[in-house]
Every structure is written in structure tokens, then in C-alpha cells.
Design an enzyme around this catalytic site. Structure first.
Site, PDB file in Angstrom:
ATOM      1  N   ASP A  65      58.866  62.300  47.850  1.00 18.40           N
ATOM      2  CA  ASP A  65      59.266  63.706  47.668  1.00 18.40           C
ATOM      3  C   ASP A  65      59.676  64.404  48.967  1.00 18.40           C
ATOM      4  O   ASP A  65      60.580  65.227  48.942  1.00 18.40           O
ATOM      5  CB  ASP A  65      58.115  64.488  47.020  1.00 18.40           C
ATOM      6  CG  ASP A  65      58.540  65.824  46.427  1.00 18.40           C
ATOM      7  OD1 ASP A  65      59.562  65.858  45.713  1.00 18.40           O
ATOM      8  OD2 ASP A  65      57.866  66.839  46.685  1.00 18.40           O
ATOM      9  N   LYS A 103      55.306  71.955  48.947  1.00 19.81           N
ATOM     10  CA  LYS A 103      56.588  72.625  49.141  1.00 19.81           C
ATOM     11  C   LYS A 103      56.473  73.776  50.142  1.00 19.81           C
ATOM     12  O   LYS A 103      57.377  74.011  50.944  1.00 19.81           O
ATOM     13  CB  LYS A 103      57.134  73.139  47.807  1.00 19.81           C
ATOM     14  CG  LYS A 103      57.435  72.003  46.820  1.00 19.81           C
ATOM     15  CD  LYS A 103      58.494  71.072  47.351  1.00 19.81           C
ATOM     16  CE  LYS A 103      58.468  69.684  46.763  1.00 19.81           C
ATOM     17  NZ  LYS A 103      59.054  69.491  45.467  1.00 19.81           N
ATOM     18  N   ARG A 117      57.107  75.683  39.240  1.00 18.99           N
ATOM     19  CA  ARG A 117      57.347  76.572  40.374  1.00 18.99           C
ATOM     20  C   ARG A 117      58.076  77.829  39.886  1.00 18.99           C
ATOM     21  O   ARG A 117      58.804  77.791  38.900  1.00 18.99           O
ATOM     22  CB  ARG A 117      58.212  75.885  41.443  1.00 18.99           C
ATOM     23  CG  ARG A 117      57.457  74.858  42.281  1.00 18.99           C
ATOM     24  CD  ARG A 117      58.322  74.250  43.351  1.00 18.99           C
ATOM     25  NE  ARG A 117      59.379  73.443  42.783  1.00 18.99           N
ATOM     26  CZ  ARG A 117      60.634  73.815  42.615  1.00 18.99           C
ATOM     27  NH1 ARG A 117      61.043  75.010  43.030  1.00 18.99           N
ATOM     28  NH2 ARG A 117      61.510  73.013  42.059  1.00 18.99           N
ATOM     29  N   HIS A 119      63.708  67.418  51.398  1.00 21.77           N
ATOM     30  CA  HIS A 119      63.232  67.074  50.050  1.00 21.77           C
ATOM     31  C   HIS A 119      63.748  65.674  49.722  1.00 21.77           C
ATOM     32  O   HIS A 119      64.667  65.516  48.924  1.00 21.77           O
ATOM     33  CB  HIS A 119      63.785  68.114  49.066  1.00 21.77           C
ATOM     34  CG  HIS A 119      63.146  68.102  47.706  1.00 21.77           C
ATOM     35  ND1 HIS A 119      63.735  68.679  46.610  1.00 21.77           N
ATOM     36  CD2 HIS A 119      61.971  67.608  47.260  1.00 21.77           C
ATOM     37  CE1 HIS A 119      62.946  68.549  45.558  1.00 21.77           C
ATOM     38  NE2 HIS A 119      61.870  67.888  45.924  1.00 21.77           N
ATOM     39  N   SER A 126      64.649  68.640  42.226  1.00 20.31           N
ATOM     40  CA  SER A 126      63.416  68.426  41.468  1.00 20.31           C
ATOM     41  C   SER A 126      63.709  67.767  40.117  1.00 20.31           C
ATOM     42  O   SER A 126      64.656  68.153  39.425  1.00 20.31           O
ATOM     43  CB  SER A 126      62.729  69.764  41.234  1.00 20.31           C
ATOM     44  OG  SER A 126      62.491  70.386  42.474  1.00 20.31           O
ATOM     45  N   ARG A 172      52.518  66.588  34.932  1.00 14.36           N
ATOM     46  CA  ARG A 172      52.536  65.751  36.138  1.00 14.36           C
ATOM     47  C   ARG A 172      51.255  64.958  36.314  1.00 14.36           C
ATOM     48  O   ARG A 172      50.210  65.295  35.756  1.00 14.36           O
ATOM     49  CB  ARG A 172      52.751  66.643  37.368  1.00 14.36           C
ATOM     50  CG  ARG A 172      54.115  67.357  37.310  1.00 14.36           C
ATOM     51  CD  ARG A 172      54.740  67.550  38.651  1.00 14.36           C
ATOM     52  NE  ARG A 172      56.105  68.049  38.490  1.00 14.36           N
ATOM     53  CZ  ARG A 172      57.126  67.629  39.235  1.00 14.36           C
ATOM     54  NH1 ARG A 172      56.944  66.730  40.173  1.00 14.36           N
ATOM     55  NH2 ARG A 172      58.339  68.114  39.038  1.00 14.36           N
ATOM     56  N   TYR A 213      49.286  76.410  39.285  1.00 15.24           N
ATOM     57  CA  TYR A 213      50.148  75.249  39.030  1.00 15.24           C
ATOM     58  C   TYR A 213      50.586  74.597  40.350  1.00 15.24           C
ATOM     59  O   TYR A 213      51.047  75.279  41.274  1.00 15.24           O
ATOM     60  CB  TYR A 213      51.392  75.632  38.224  1.00 15.24           C
ATOM     61  CG  TYR A 213      52.387  74.501  38.285  1.00 15.24           C
ATOM     62  CD1 TYR A 213      52.179  73.353  37.520  1.00 15.24           C
ATOM     63  CD2 TYR A 213      53.431  74.510  39.193  1.00 15.24           C
ATOM     64  CE1 TYR A 213      53.009  72.264  37.650  1.00 15.24           C
ATOM     65  CE2 TYR A 213      54.275  73.415  39.333  1.00 15.24           C
ATOM     66  CZ  TYR A 213      54.053  72.300  38.559  1.00 15.24           C
ATOM     67  OH  TYR A 213      54.861  71.211  38.715  1.00 15.24           O
ATOM     68  N   CYS A 225      64.932  64.891  39.456  1.00 15.98           N
ATOM     69  CA  CYS A 225      66.222  64.193  39.383  1.00 15.98           C
ATOM     70  C   CYS A 225      66.130  62.761  39.884  1.00 15.98           C
ATOM     71  O   CYS A 225      67.149  62.151  40.241  1.00 15.98           O
ATOM     72  CB  CYS A 225      67.288  64.967  40.146  1.00 15.98           C
ATOM     73  SG  CYS A 225      67.769  66.480  39.297  1.00 15.98           S
TER      74      CYS A 225
HETATM   75  P1  GTP Z   1      60.207  66.086  41.726  1.00 11.62           P
HETATM   76  O1  GTP Z   1      58.843  65.491  41.787  1.00 11.62           O
HETATM   77  O2  GTP Z   1      60.290  67.250  40.790  1.00 11.62           O
HETATM   78  O3  GTP Z   1      60.783  66.424  43.047  1.00 11.62           O
HETATM   79  O4  GTP Z   1      61.156  65.036  40.975  1.00 11.62           O
HETATM   80  P2  GTP Z   1      61.764  63.586  41.286  1.00 11.62           P
HETATM   81  O5  GTP Z   1      63.083  63.743  41.968  1.00 11.62           O
HETATM   82  O6  GTP Z   1      60.763  62.702  41.940  1.00 11.62           O
HETATM   83  O7  GTP Z   1      62.099  63.065  39.804  1.00 11.62           O
HETATM   84  P3  GTP Z   1      61.517  61.831  38.972  1.00 11.62           P
HETATM   85  O8  GTP Z   1      61.745  60.516  39.659  1.00 11.62           O
HETATM   86  O9  GTP Z   1      60.130  62.135  38.602  1.00 11.62           O
HETATM   87  O10 GTP Z   1      62.455  61.858  37.672  1.00 11.62           O
HETATM   88  C1  GTP Z   1      62.524  62.957  36.826  1.00 11.62           C
HETATM   89  C2  GTP Z   1      63.084  62.563  35.494  1.00 11.62           C
HETATM   90  O11 GTP Z   1      64.341  61.918  35.611  1.00 11.62           O
HETATM   91  C3  GTP Z   1      62.158  61.616  34.735  1.00 11.62           C
HETATM   92  O12 GTP Z   1      62.039  62.029  33.403  1.00 11.62           O
HETATM   93  C4  GTP Z   1      62.867  60.294  34.828  1.00 11.62           C
HETATM   94  O13 GTP Z   1      62.576  59.469  33.742  1.00 11.62           O
HETATM   95  C5  GTP Z   1      64.342  60.681  34.917  1.00 11.62           C
HETATM   96  N1  GTP Z   1      65.101  59.679  35.721  1.00 11.62           N
HETATM   97  C6  GTP Z   1      64.756  59.198  36.932  1.00 11.62           C
HETATM   98  N2  GTP Z   1      65.642  58.277  37.374  1.00 11.62           N
HETATM   99  C7  GTP Z   1      66.596  58.189  36.420  1.00 11.62           C
HETATM  100  C8  GTP Z   1      67.797  57.409  36.296  1.00 11.62           C
HETATM  101  O14 GTP Z   1      68.163  56.612  37.160  1.00 11.62           O
HETATM  102  N3  GTP Z   1      68.541  57.617  35.169  1.00 11.62           N
HETATM  103  C9  GTP Z   1      68.152  58.493  34.183  1.00 11.62           C
HETATM  104  N4  GTP Z   1      68.941  58.623  33.126  1.00 11.62           N
HETATM  105  N5  GTP Z   1      67.022  59.238  34.278  1.00 11.62           N
HETATM  106  C10 GTP Z   1      66.259  59.096  35.370  1.00 11.62           C
HETATM  107  C1  SPV Z   2      59.414  69.781  42.675  1.00 12.48           C
HETATM  108  O1  SPV Z   2      59.508  70.721  41.858  1.00 12.48           O
HETATM  109  O2  SPV Z   2      60.371  69.434  43.405  1.00 12.48           O
HETATM  110  C2  SPV Z   2      58.152  69.017  42.788  1.00 12.48           C
HETATM  111  C3  SPV Z   2      56.990  69.501  42.048  1.00 12.48           C
HETATM  112  O3  SPV Z   2      58.089  68.038  43.502  1.00 12.48           O
HETATM  113  S1  SPV Z   2      56.237  70.856  42.826  1.00 12.48           S
HETATM  114  O4  SPV Z   2      55.200  70.355  43.729  1.00 12.48           O
HETATM  115  O5  SPV Z   2      55.620  71.647  41.769  1.00 12.48           O
HETATM  116  O6  SPV Z   2      57.186  71.606  43.564  1.00 12.48           O
HETATM  117 MN    MN Z   3      60.003  67.694  44.624  1.00 14.08          MN
END
Ligand code: GTP
Ligand code: SPV
Ligand code: MN
Length: 590
Positions: A277, A206, A69, A226, A248, A374, A197, A250
Site C-alpha cells: 500500500d 494514510k 475514508r 501510495h 484505493s 477489510r 474506521y 484498484c
Molecule cells: P487499497 O487497500 O484500498 O489501497 O486497495 P488495493 O489497491 O490494494 O486493491 P486490492 O488489491 O485490494 O483490490 C481491490 C479489488 O480489485 C478487489 O476486489 C480485487 O479482487 C480487484 N482486483 C484486483 N486486481 C484485479 C485485476 O487484476 N483484475 C480485476 N478485474 N480485478 C482486480
Molecule cells: C485506501 O483506501 O487506499 C486503503 C484503506 O488502503 S484505508 O486505510 O482505509 O485508507
Molecule cells: Mn490504500
């Protein structure tokens, strides 16, 4: 496909502007989608993966300058700048329309314009909303088909006079200097140009489900957040639902699909995924807060996803999935990314398209997959998808959890004193930036409710909306804050995270049911150590103490940073925020 005059008039205008060679309506049929997949493979827009190992799966690579983004090129164009607020980029609508129209003019010459009618939420649910996206990208069509409900049924639900969000996307030459992701909340309009993207072009996500929807929610008395939505089933078979807002990349997808540690699984604990999400939240007739997931798929971060860290997400990607910017294993045309396993393929194609020896490449510190690569996977592929996923009324929420990526300051978990204090806890969130957005990674910034990049109006009004909602919910969810990302002196994560986060969720639900007491601190309630189920964890006592401790000096510093952040809202900042900040500071100074 429709007699809706508003749709047809707008389509004519956009055709006249973009001048496509032809227009194709997406009806949602498998035959049409399959023909588009074939066409995308012919043109090289997508690569067909091993259909025995990964049936229905394809690969797509974006331009190197177009992998995340772009917050600095994202605009909220309300009539006045004040309505957009100090956090959003703003331009007067007339000026922005003029600028954009010049970019769209003739942008689809010799190309096809696809018309995608889509529903955010189950088709026909009273809480769902309809959008129509016009795009010249097959990749967008195929992703939207996974991420939303697409096709004829949506037009039927829209009817002859229904309103919809107008979404226009033109890929052009993905020139980053002329890239714009623009929202006109007062016109229900989204315009995206010069990107291909995910978050910039899948306009239901979003752009609509957060930026436009947050504005609609503020006007109509509901919320677009979110947040993931999960159901936690206890050994008695009772399911309680939790929403969690993390910025994002996290950990939302991971938490939403977690598999409990063995000793809890053996007792019968389970997690069910409703969403990973986005949540749309409304007050139900019983005075509780209800959430639906407006999406139909997961656009999830690939790196770090493994059988061990997120088995359910990995399973979901094994069929009918589109992979973007991961690496290809050329031996068998499967995919790979950092953290999938310890065996980078020797015959690899890294995300930019170069053939490399993956073992050597990664050994030298190269990344085969882009950190923000992704997968786009249908939600129904997920082994732990909730039985309530399609429930048009949504699920009742017991707890709201905020959280960020913070090396220090924020403890593992704490509970806000009440709804209003919880709003303050959410509003004072901060987190390290990630690869999900273009720009520096690892910089701590304030990210209220994980919505900093996604609030479609003035964030001060957004805070006020949270307080107003609290007054409307007779039985409000309890509010918590978590941090899975505390680092020790050597830079290692102190908390194991992933499935072990279930231990924290159990404490959260215990608190919601008044089953355990807690320690009152300056910032809220933290667990008595003995109430956290730490069985089977190899965590030294001191580490647990530190995870739960409040570093007064770090918090004092944080309050100073909060004050600077909130100062930009001037008189618009709700007085509750200032009061909570003063109260926190007084407690810290005692
Ligand atoms: P968006 O799709 O961008 O909104 O992200 P999201 O909040 O769904 O994040 P996601 O669950 O995909 O995690 C992002 C990164 O954080 C990945 O590389 C995970 O492996 C890492 N991660 C997720 N949960 C944990 C955790 O509990 N501990 C640690 N150390 N890393 C984590
Ligand atoms: C984020 O960035 O929080 C996502 C991926 O979930 S995107 O759809 O690219 O915003
Ligand atoms: Mn997101």
C-alpha cells in the site's frame, strides 16, 4: 516508559483536554495485548472467531455510517490555503484547533486513553519515523499493533529528545456530522475524531505515512507514495523490484502477492511482497531509487479475495488477523465475503449485524460483507513475504508503474518516454472511484499518482517535487502505466488480471533491460504483440489488439479533461506538465 519531555508535555496537554479516567501505555508485550483482546470481547467491541480454524482472529463491526475514508471531512491545515492547494480541504490552523479542541474536550471521560508509540519502518532504521497515537479505542490499539511496530523499543529509539508525529484519536459517538480527519503538516500533528474506521483512525497509515510523510519528503528530498513494492524473481534467481501506484481498491494488494501463471511458475518465476500500500522512496548512494514499506501489516480489501484470486493474502489472514465488516458464518464462527467462494453461509450474520440466510440473501442481491470490508493481517503471515521486508535500506527500484480502473481509453500497458514524461503519465492518471472512500462509486476522476486523497500539501508542488527528484536520481526507474480494467461492449473485463498480470510485469522488466523493442505511439511505447507472453490464455487476437490500441478520439477527450483539471493549479502548475500536454495534443491531432 520515557523521559522524552516533548512526549510527556504533549501527553499532559492531551490528558487535560480529553480527561480520560486513566492512561495506559502500550508496551508491545503479548500479555498486555491479550488482556486488551479479552476486554474488547467482554465489551462486545470485538467477537472472538473460531480459534481452531482461525487462531488469534477476531471480528469487528463499525457503525453503518463509518465504513470508509471520508475525503470531504479530511483537512490539510497549513498556515496558508495556497500551501494546501486546490485539491485539499483547508482551514486556518488556529480556527481548526479551536473547533477540534471543543470536540475533544472531555471526550474520554470515564474511558481509557491508550498511548501507542509506533515506528513506521523497522525500528531504528535511518529511514524510519516515529509516531505516538493517543486513542480511546482498543480496536485501534490492536490494529496499530499489526500495521506498525509498536511498543517500548520505539520509545528507546526515540530517545530523550527525538521528534515524533503527534496523533490524537477520540471515537466519541461516531457522529458523521462532527467527524474530522485533520492534518497539521507544519506541526507534525494529526487529529481524528468521531470515527472508528481503518483509514480514518489508524493514524500511522494514510494520515502519517502518506499525508504528513509526503510533506516531510517534499521538505527533505524523498517521497511518500501510495505504492506497492514487489520483487520479481526470474529463473536465474535474480530479483528486480517494482513499485506500483494504483488508487484505493484498484489492485495493489493483489499485484503485490500475485502467483504467476503455471507456465511461468514452472520456469521458476516468483513474486515476493515487500509492501502492498505505501512506499517511502529515497535516492541511494549508488544513484538508484530505494523503497521501504513503512508498514508491518496489510489492511486489505476482503471482497474478491479468494484462493484463486489471491491465495497469499488469504493465507495471511488465517491467524492473528482482525476482520472488519465482513460476514460471519455462525455455524463455525468463521468469516465470509463476496468472492471468497460460491457458498455463502446459510446461518450468516451480515456486516450490519443481522442474522440472515446467506444463500437467500445473496441470491436476492444483498451483500453479506460491506464492499469495503477489510482484514488486518501481519505481513509476516504472508507466504511470499520478501526476505528484504525488514531491510532498513530498502530495495532498489527498476520500474514504477501507474495504473487505474478505466473501462476505456487507457490501454493494457504503455511505457513513458523518460522520467519527465513518466511524471506526466502519473499526473494524468484517472480512475473510477471505489468503496474505499465514502461517496459515489464508479465515477471517473483524475487521481494523480493515486495520491489525490493523500498529498499533504499543494499538488502542484507535489508534481514539481517529482520532477526535482528525477534530477537527483542518476539511474531513474523506467515508468509505465497499466490498466487491468478495460471492459468490452458487454461490460466484461477484457483482460484476465490477477496472476496473469505477471505477463505484463515481465514485459515491463524486459523493457527495463532493453531486451525487447516496442511500438511508439502518441501516448508512449506499447508492446509488440509477440513480446507479450500470452501462452495458455484464451484471448482472441482482436481482443489483444484492442487492449493495446490507442483510441485517438477518447484520448483527445481525455486531454480536454486534463486541461480542466490542471487549470485549477494556475501559475503553480509546473511548465513541464503543460508542455507534455501540448505535445500530446499535437501528436493526437497529426
Ligand atoms: P487499497 O487497500 O484500498 O489501497 O486497495 P488495493 O489497491 O490494494 O486493491 P486490492 O488489491 O485490494 O483490490 C481491490 C479489488 O480489485 C478487489 O476486489 C480485487 O479482487 C480487484 N482486483 C484486483 N486486481 C484485479 C485485476 O487484476 N483484475 C480485476 N478485474 N480485478 C482486480
Ligand atoms: C485506501 O483506501 O487506499 C486503503 C484503506 O488502503 S484505508 O486505510 O482505509 O485508507
Ligand atoms: Mn490504500
Amino acid at each position: 516508559m520515557t523521559n522524552n519531555k516533548k512526549v510527556l508535555t504533549w501527553l499532559e496537554e492531551m490528558k487535560a483536554l480529553c480527561k480520560p479516567e486513566k492512561v495506559v501505555w502500550i508496551d508491545g508485550s503479548e500479555a498486555q495485548l491479550e488482556a486488551l483482546r479479552e476486554e474488547a470481547v467482554q465489551t462486545g467491541e470485538m467477537i472472538k472467531l473460531n480459534q481452531e480454524k482461525l487462531p488469534g482472529c477476531y471480528y469487528h463491526r463499525t457503525a453503518e455510517n463509518d465504513v470508509a475514508r471520508v475525503e470531504d471531512r479530511t483537512f490539510i491545515c497549513t498556515e496558508t490555503k495556497e500551501e494546501a492547494g486546490p485539491i485539499n480541504n483547508w482551514m486556518a490552523p488556529a480556527e481548526m484547533y479551536a473547533k477540534l479542541n471543543a470536540l475533544y474536550d472531555g471526550s474520554m471521560k470515564g474511558r481509557t486513553m491508550y498511548v501507542i508509540p509506533y515506528s513506521m519502518g523497522p525500528v531504528g532504521s535511518p529511514f524510519s519515523k516515529i509516531g505516538i497515537e493517543l486513542t480511546d479505542s482498543i480496536y485501534v490499539v490492536l490494529n496499530m499493533d499489526i500495521m506498525t511496530r509498536v511498543g517500548k523499543d520505539v520509545l528507546k529509539a526515540l530517545g530523550e529528545d527525538g521528534d515524533f508525529v503527534k496523533c490524537l484519536h477520540a471515537k466519541r459517538d461516531v457522529n458523521p456530522d462532527e467527524r474530522y480527519i485533520v492534518h497539521f503538516p507544519q506541526d507534525n500533528t494529526i487529529m481524528s475524531v468521531n470515527s472508528a474506521y481503518g483509514g480514518n483512525v489508524l493514524l500511522g497509515k494514510k494520515c502519517f505515512a502518506l499525508r504528513i510523510a509526503s510533506y516531510q519528503g517534499m521538505k527533505e528530498g524523498w517521497m511518500a507514495e501510495h505504492m506497492l513494492i514487489l520483487g520479481l524473481e526470474n529463473p536465474k534467481g535474480e530479483v528486480k523490484y517494482i513499485c506500483a501506484a494504483f488508487p484505493s481498491a484498484c489492485g495493489k494488494t493483489n499485484l503485490a502477492m500475485l502467483i504467476p501463471p503455471k507456465f511461468l511458475k514452472d520456469q521458476g518465476y516468483k513474486v515476493w511482497t515487500v509492501g502492498d500500500d505505501i512506499a517511502w522512496l529515497r535516492v541511494g548512494e549508488d544513484g538508484r531509487l530505494y523503497a521501504i514499506n513503512p508498514e508491518a501489516g496489510f489492511f486489505g480489501v476482503a471482497p474478491g479475495t479468494s484462493e484463486k484470486s489471491n491465495f497469499n493474502a488469504l493465507e495471511a489472514t488465517k491467524k492473528n488477523t482482525i476482520f472488519t465488516n465482513v460476514a460471519i458464518n455462525e455455524d463455525d464462527m468463521t468469516v465470509w465475503w463476496e468472492g471468497l467462494d460460491k457458498n455463502p453461509p446459510e446461518n450468516a450474520i451480515e456486516w450490519k449485524g443481522a442474522k440472515v440466510n446467506g444463500k437467500e440473501y445473496t441470491a436476492e442481491g444483498g451483500k453479506l460483507a460491506h464492499p469495503n470490508s477489510r482484514f488486518t493481517a501481519p505481513a509476516k503471515n504472508c507466504p511470499c513475504i520478501s526476505s528484504e521486508f525488514e531491510n532498513p535500506q530498502g530495495v532498489p527500484i527498476s520500474a514504477i508503474v501507474f495504473g487505474g480502473r478505466r473501462a476505456k481509453t487507457a490501454p493494457l500497458v504503455y511505457q513513458a518516454r523518460d522520467w519527465d514524461h513518466g511524471v506526466f503519465v502519473g499526473a494524468t492518471m484517472a480512475s473510477e472511484t471505489t468503496a474505499a472512500a465514502a461517496g459515489a462509486v464508479g465515477v471517473v476522476r483524475r487521481d494523480p499518482m493515486a495520491m489525490r486523497p493523500f498529498v499533504g500539501y499543494n499538488m502542484a508542488d507535489y508534481f514539481q517535487h517529482w520532477y526535482d527528484m528525477g534530477k537527483k536520481i542518476q539511474n531513474p526507474p523506467k515508468i509505465f502505466n497499466v490498466n487491468w480494467f478495460r471492459l468490452d461492449k458487454d461490460g466484461n473485463f477484457m483482460w484476465p488480471g490477477f496472476g496473469d498480470n505477471m505477463r505484463v510485469l515481465n514485459w515491463i522488466l524486459d523493457r527495463c533491460e532493453d531486451k525487447v523493442s516496442a511500438v511508439e505511439t502518441e501516448i508512449g511505447f506499447v508492446p509488440n504483440k509477440e513480446d507479450l507472453q500470452l501462452d495458455g490464455l484464451d484471448l482472441a487476437d482482436e481482443v489483444v489488439d484492442e487492449l493495446l490500441s490507442i483510441d485517438i478520439d477518447a484520448w483527445k477527450e481525455d486531454v480536454q479533461n486534463q486541461r480542466e483539471f490542471f487549470a485549477q493549479f494556475g501559475d503553480k502548475l509546473p511548465k513541464e506538465i503543460k508542455n507534455s500536454m501540448d505535445e500530446l495534443e499535437a501528436k493526437l491531432n497529426k
